[in-house]
Design a protein around this motif. Structure first.
Motif, PDB file in Angstrom:
ATOM      1  N   ARG A  25       0.118  -3.918  -0.798  1.00  0.00           N
ATOM      2  CA  ARG A  25       1.570  -3.994  -0.763  1.00  0.00           C
ATOM      3  C   ARG A  25       2.179  -3.476  -2.051  1.00  0.00           C
ATOM      4  O   ARG A  25       3.128  -2.729  -2.061  1.00  0.00           O
ATOM      5  CB  ARG A  25       1.978  -5.468  -0.678  1.00  0.00           C
ATOM      6  N   ASN A  26       1.645  -3.965  -3.191  1.00  0.00           N
ATOM      7  CA  ASN A  26       2.324  -3.697  -4.455  1.00  0.00           C
ATOM      8  C   ASN A  26       1.543  -2.769  -5.377  1.00  0.00           C
ATOM      9  O   ASN A  26       1.920  -2.577  -6.524  1.00  0.00           O
ATOM     10  CB  ASN A  26       2.621  -5.024  -5.171  1.00  0.00           C
ATOM     11  N   GLY A  27       0.442  -2.203  -4.882  1.00  0.00           N
ATOM     12  CA  GLY A  27      -0.307  -1.250  -5.683  1.00  0.00           C
ATOM     13  C   GLY A  27      -1.112  -1.881  -6.808  1.00  0.00           C
ATOM     14  O   GLY A  27      -1.681  -1.178  -7.641  1.00  0.00           O
ATOM     15  N   GLY A  28      -1.171  -3.218  -6.872  1.00  0.00           N
ATOM     16  CA  GLY A  28      -1.967  -3.863  -7.898  1.00  0.00           C
ATOM     17  C   GLY A  28      -1.125  -4.384  -9.055  1.00  0.00           C
ATOM     18  O   GLY A  28      -1.635  -4.694 -10.127  1.00  0.00           O
ATOM     19  N   LEU A  29       0.183  -4.478  -8.825  1.00  0.00           N
ATOM     20  CA  LEU A  29       1.084  -4.992  -9.852  1.00  0.00           C
ATOM     21  C   LEU A  29       1.822  -6.177  -9.247  1.00  0.00           C
ATOM     22  O   LEU A  29       2.365  -6.088  -8.155  1.00  0.00           O
ATOM     23  CB  LEU A  29       2.081  -3.895 -10.219  1.00  0.00           C
ATOM     24  N   LYS A  51       2.259   8.168  -7.976  1.00  0.00           N
ATOM     25  CA  LYS A  51       0.873   8.545  -7.754  1.00  0.00           C
ATOM     26  C   LYS A  51      -0.052   7.329  -7.767  1.00  0.00           C
ATOM     27  O   LYS A  51      -1.027   7.285  -7.022  1.00  0.00           O
ATOM     28  CB  LYS A  51       0.439   9.533  -8.849  1.00  0.00           C
ATOM     29  N   GLU A  52       0.258   6.351  -8.606  1.00  0.00           N
ATOM     30  CA  GLU A  52      -0.587   5.165  -8.686  1.00  0.00           C
ATOM     31  C   GLU A  52      -0.282   4.163  -7.586  1.00  0.00           C
ATOM     32  O   GLU A  52      -0.892   3.095  -7.530  1.00  0.00           O
ATOM     33  CB  GLU A  52      -0.397   4.480 -10.057  1.00  0.00           C
ATOM     34  N   GLY A  53       0.689   4.501  -6.731  1.00  0.00           N
ATOM     35  CA  GLY A  53       1.004   3.590  -5.633  1.00  0.00           C
ATOM     36  C   GLY A  53       1.793   2.374  -6.074  1.00  0.00           C
ATOM     37  O   GLY A  53       1.873   1.382  -5.359  1.00  0.00           O
ATOM     38  N   LEU A  54       2.380   2.440  -7.275  1.00  0.00           N
ATOM     39  CA  LEU A  54       3.140   1.298  -7.765  1.00  0.00           C
ATOM     40  C   LEU A  54       4.612   1.422  -7.386  1.00  0.00           C
ATOM     41  O   LEU A  54       5.335   0.431  -7.357  1.00  0.00           O
ATOM     42  CB  LEU A  54       3.022   1.206  -9.296  1.00  0.00           C
ATOM     43  N   ALA A  55       5.045   2.640  -7.136  1.00  0.00           N
ATOM     44  CA  ALA A  55       6.455   2.843  -6.810  1.00  0.00           C
ATOM     45  C   ALA A  55       6.586   3.650  -5.521  1.00  0.00           C
ATOM     46  O   ALA A  55       5.707   4.437  -5.168  1.00  0.00           O
ATOM     47  CB  ALA A  55       7.157   3.587  -7.940  1.00  0.00           C
ATOM     48  N   TRP A  56       7.717   3.430  -4.813  1.00  0.00           N
ATOM     49  CA  TRP A  56       8.050   4.183  -3.617  1.00  0.00           C
ATOM     50  C   TRP A  56       9.353   4.917  -3.880  1.00  0.00           C
ATOM     51  O   TRP A  56      10.212   4.422  -4.616  1.00  0.00           O
ATOM     52  CB  TRP A  56       8.262   3.238  -2.427  1.00  0.00           C
ATOM     53  N   LEU A  57       9.517   6.078  -3.231  1.00  0.00           N
ATOM     54  CA  LEU A  57      10.707   6.896  -3.427  1.00  0.00           C
ATOM     55  C   LEU A  57      11.758   6.572  -2.373  1.00  0.00           C
ATOM     56  O   LEU A  57      11.461   6.497  -1.183  1.00  0.00           O
ATOM     57  CB  LEU A  57      10.305   8.376  -3.319  1.00  0.00           C
ATOM     58  N   ASP A  58      13.009   6.411  -2.817  1.00  0.00           N
ATOM     59  CA  ASP A  58      14.121   6.241  -1.887  1.00  0.00           C
ATOM     60  C   ASP A  58      15.070   7.410  -2.090  1.00  0.00           C
ATOM     61  O   ASP A  58      15.800   7.457  -3.091  1.00  0.00           O
ATOM     62  CB  ASP A  58      14.835   4.914  -2.168  1.00  0.00           C
ATOM     63  N   SER A  59      15.057   8.366  -1.152  1.00  0.00           N
ATOM     64  CA  SER A  59      15.897   9.550  -1.357  1.00  0.00           C
ATOM     65  C   SER A  59      17.232   9.460  -0.642  1.00  0.00           C
ATOM     66  O   SER A  59      18.004  10.412  -0.638  1.00  0.00           O
ATOM     67  CB  SER A  59      15.142  10.814  -0.925  1.00  0.00           C
ATOM     68  N   GLN A  60      17.498   8.300  -0.034  1.00  0.00           N
ATOM     69  CA  GLN A  60      18.795   8.145   0.641  1.00  0.00           C
ATOM     70  C   GLN A  60      19.787   7.358  -0.206  1.00  0.00           C
ATOM     71  O   GLN A  60      20.867   7.009   0.236  1.00  0.00           O
ATOM     72  CB  GLN A  60      18.603   7.431   1.983  1.00  0.00           C
ATOM     73  N   ALA A  61      19.391   7.072  -1.435  1.00  0.00           N
ATOM     74  CA  ALA A  61      20.301   6.333  -2.306  1.00  0.00           C
ATOM     75  C   ALA A  61      21.473   7.225  -2.677  1.00  0.00           C
ATOM     76  O   ALA A  61      21.328   8.440  -2.773  1.00  0.00           O
ATOM     77  CB  ALA A  61      19.565   5.884  -3.555  1.00  0.00           C
ATOM     78  N   VAL A  62      22.626   6.611  -2.885  1.00  0.00           N
ATOM     79  CA  VAL A  62      23.820   7.370  -3.254  1.00  0.00           C
ATOM     80  C   VAL A  62      23.648   7.944  -4.655  1.00  0.00           C
ATOM     81  O   VAL A  62      23.275   7.240  -5.578  1.00  0.00           O
ATOM     82  CB  VAL A  62      25.063   6.455  -3.211  1.00  0.00           C
ATOM     83  N   GLY A  63      23.923   9.227  -4.826  1.00  0.00           N
ATOM     84  CA  GLY A  63      23.876   9.811  -6.160  1.00  0.00           C
ATOM     85  C   GLY A  63      22.561  10.494  -6.462  1.00  0.00           C
ATOM     86  O   GLY A  63      22.454  11.706  -6.528  1.00  0.00           O
ATOM     87  N   GLU A  64      21.533   9.717  -6.680  1.00  0.00           N
ATOM     88  CA  GLU A  64      20.232  10.307  -7.007  1.00  0.00           C
ATOM     89  C   GLU A  64      19.124   9.424  -6.477  1.00  0.00           C
ATOM     90  O   GLU A  64      19.341   8.250  -6.173  1.00  0.00           O
ATOM     91  CB  GLU A  64      20.105  10.457  -8.528  1.00  0.00           C
ATOM     92  N   PRO A  65      17.902   9.958  -6.366  1.00  0.00           N
ATOM     93  CA  PRO A  65      16.792   9.165  -5.836  1.00  0.00           C
ATOM     94  C   PRO A  65      16.524   7.927  -6.678  1.00  0.00           C
ATOM     95  O   PRO A  65      16.675   7.942  -7.899  1.00  0.00           O
ATOM     96  CB  PRO A  65      15.599  10.121  -5.922  1.00  0.00           C
ATOM     97  N   GLN A  66      16.109   6.872  -5.991  1.00  0.00           N
ATOM     98  CA  GLN A  66      15.748   5.639  -6.667  1.00  0.00           C
ATOM     99  C   GLN A  66      14.261   5.395  -6.491  1.00  0.00           C
ATOM    100  O   GLN A  66      13.691   5.707  -5.455  1.00  0.00           O
ATOM    101  CB  GLN A  66      16.539   4.456  -6.083  1.00  0.00           C
TER     102      GLN A  66
END
Lengths: 258, 174
Positions: free
Chosen positions: A114-118, A218-233
């Protein structure tokens, strides 16, 4: 003229005096050692009494454990230093932290996909307590920190990253340097972070910020949200507050790659 | 019973196809699971891709995120590879969703038949899927195409035989 102290006689006298001092020194040392032996014996007996009196306390009471650890630190003793010996055998301190370490590893493994080990120390604490059940021994965050330090020393890929007044516990050997750590700390507030936020808060170049975020993806710790207003989160499941009390469902367990 | 959304549903990045391969794999597995659970809950047997985009599954209004048509197609392709989805047209605009495979349905139907001592009886398809007797059963309301496939699976196993009757099809159980 007849001078005192110099000459064959004086030298011989000096040597005799030295020999006598040496002998006296030996006698003194022997005395001291005998005295120290006696003291040690007494000390050992007291320690054993202490152990039997407080063994229960150590297992049951987390506050007592903190104070006990601090006392040991003051006199330069590490009760967790070795598996054998007085501390672990008589007091069972080692056992307690060893078992806790195993529990920590289990929780981290169960949530790794789920959390990539963090995982936050709070969530880890919450789940460890849950796993121990109603009648089990009390475990404090101080206990967790000590157990994790032990795991880290044993080379299990564990580490702790200070964030927002507490810690993120890392249970996989992902390479995280200072840059990554600092971005994680920034992300802690909202559970996500953007390139602009990094540039504004840390005064970094865009490329440096992107580089760090790419690494977290790359380490699986974060996911990309490209539908956020303004810029990716960039969101971190480890910091997603909604996950705190959500158990792993059977469906989720089936999704886990072996 | 209201549908329980998995944690990913309220996680904004869940609606963005992930660039990292490992993460994407986890994401797609979670989507497949979600689509199948949702269809099972709503007893949906077919999906229309364009309509799907507006369905709550792929469109979480609360967090203002929705899965793009391309991403939906990727999820559907995953489901197809796993054997849970079949396209009804070449343009891939409508599909059959099999949150339970025909063999699984066949087993459930046969269990009901034998439990009620009705082996060797004949049923019309309608009786099975819409009869009063089956009202409480899971397979009640099963669409014809799925019912037929389930019975065909049983037929292959020698547990049933599909017969053609005057006004439709029927089945005999052994």
């Amino acid at each position: 003229m007849h001078r005192r102290g110099v000459g064959a006689g004086a030298i011989a006298k000096k040597k005799l005096a030295e020999a006598k001092y040496k002998e006296r020194g030996t006698v003194l040392a022997e005395d001291q050692i005998a005295q120290m032996s006696k003291q040690l014996e007494t000390f050992k007996t007291h320690l054993e009494e202490f152990a039997s009196k407080h063994k229960q306390e150590i297992r049951k009471n987390s506050q007592f454990r903190v104070q006990f650890q601090e006392m040991c630190a003051t006199i330069g003793v590490d009760p967790l230093a070795s598996g054998k010996g007085f501390w672990s055998e008589m007091l069972g301190v080692g056992d307690f932290y060893y078992e806790l370490g195993v529990q920590i590893i289990e929780v981290c493994l169960a949530l790794k996909h789920r959390n990539g080990g963090l995982i936050t120390l709070d969530e880890l604490h919450h789940r460890v307590l849950k796993g121990r059940g109603k009648f089990a021994q009390d475990v404090s965050q101080d206990d967790l920190v000590r157990a994790i330090k032990k795991l880290k020393a044993m080379g299990n890929g564990f580490g702790m990253i200070p964030v927002g007044g507490s810690y993120l516990v890392q249970s996989v050997p992902a390479e995280l340097n200072m840059d990554h750590t600092v971005v994680l700390q920034l992300a802690e507030k909202k559970g996500y972070v953007t390139v602009s936020e990094i540039r504004d808060s840390l005064k970094w170049e865009r490329e440096r910020a992107s580089h760090v975020l790419d690494h977290l993806l790359k380490e699986g710790l974060a996911w990309l949200d490209s539908q956020a207003v303004g810029e990716p989160q960039y969101w971190l499941p480890a910091l997603f507050s909604e996950l705190l009390s959500r158990d792993v469902t059977p469906e989720e367990a089936n999704q886990m790659t072996p | 019973m209201s549908f329980e959304w998995p944690w990913q549903y309220n996680f904004p990045p869940f609606f963005t196809l992930q660039p990292n391969a490992d993460t994407r794999q986890k994401q797609l597995a979670a989507w497949c699971s979600l689509v199948l659970s949702y269809c099972r809950h709503q007893k949906l047997f077919t999906l229309d891709v364009l309509e799907a985009q507006e369905s709550p599954v792929f469109n979480n209004k609360k967090i203002e995120r929705k899965l793009s048509v391309e991403a939906i197609q990727v999820v559907f392709e995953e489901l197809r590879k796993k054997g849970n989805l079949e396209w009804l047209d070449k343009n891939k605009s409508r599909c059959l969703i099999m949150w339970r495979r025909p063999e699984e349905w066949g087993k459930i139907i046969y269990q009901w038949v034998s439990k009620n001592g009705m082996v060797n009886s004949v049923f019309t398809l309608y009786e099975l899927s819409n009869g009063d007797e089956t009202e409480k059963e899971e397979f009640h309301g099963l669409e014809d195409w799925m019912l037929l496939r389930s019975l065909q699976a049983l037929q292959t196993d020698g547990k049933a035989e599909i017969i053609t009757m005057d006004d439709g099809k029927g089945v005999k159980f052994f």
